[in-house]
Motif scaffolding. Structure first.
Motif: not given
Length: 179
Positions: A38-45, A50-53
């Motif tokens: 769950i932590g990895i999923s939230v972090g990746a999302t 934020h990097s594509s903005a």
């Protein structure tokens, strides 16, 4: 032989005790694995969103963009249509008159100036519209509002045809006299 019998129950107890501990370890490992996933999923999302903005090039461009978003709607510009329209009606052999003063509301001064060139066509269409009305219909508030809506549609039709855009947002009756 007596010693071997008590050893078996003790071994069973030890085996069952270590089996309970191993089940607890498996449950803990599963819970930790789920939390980690769950932590990895939230972090990746978060990272990908934020990097594509798109980032503005400089703070001045960012300020200009936010000001443009805040001021999407331009201030209203009012253009009175002078002189007032005077139309006569013949109702049951009696002569009746209507006088209407109107003001156009727009948001773009350049487009409004472009529309002023076509004011004779607009005035002609409005005179024809007003003279085709019934005095009894215009004597009610609903009739007045319907006439205002028809007049607005007439002005917007000329604006769309001549300038390619709806210049006039509202048409306001500033004076409406029936006699």
């Amino acid at each position: 032989m007596a010693k071997s019998k008590p050893a078996a129950p003790a071994g069973d107890a030890a085996a069952s005790g270590s089996g309970g501990k191993s089940k607890l370890k498996i449950i803990i490992l599963i819970v930790v694995g789920l939390l980690l996933a769950i932590g990895i999923s939230v972090g990746a999302t978060w990272f990908f969103l934020h990097s594509s903005a798109p980032k503005p090039a400089d703070p001045a461009a960012e300020a200009a963009a936010s000001a443009a978003k805040a001021n999407v709607k331009q201030p209203a510009i009012y253009e009175p249509m002078a002189p007032a329209f005077v139309v006569n009606f013949n109702q049951n052999g009696r002569q009746r008159y209507m006088q209407v003063s109107m003001t156009l509301m727009a948001r773009d001064q350049a487009a409004l100036d472009e529309l002023k060139v076509h004011m004779p066509v607009i005035r002609n269409n409005l005179v024809m519209l007003f003279s085709a009305q019934s005095f009894d219909t215009l004597a009610t508030p609903i009739g007045e509002e319907m006439l205002r809506q028809k007049a607005l549609a007439s002005v917007q039709e000329v604006a769309q045809k001549e300038t390619g855009k709806l210049v006039v947002e509202q048409l306001l009756f500033t004076n409406f006299v029936l006699q």
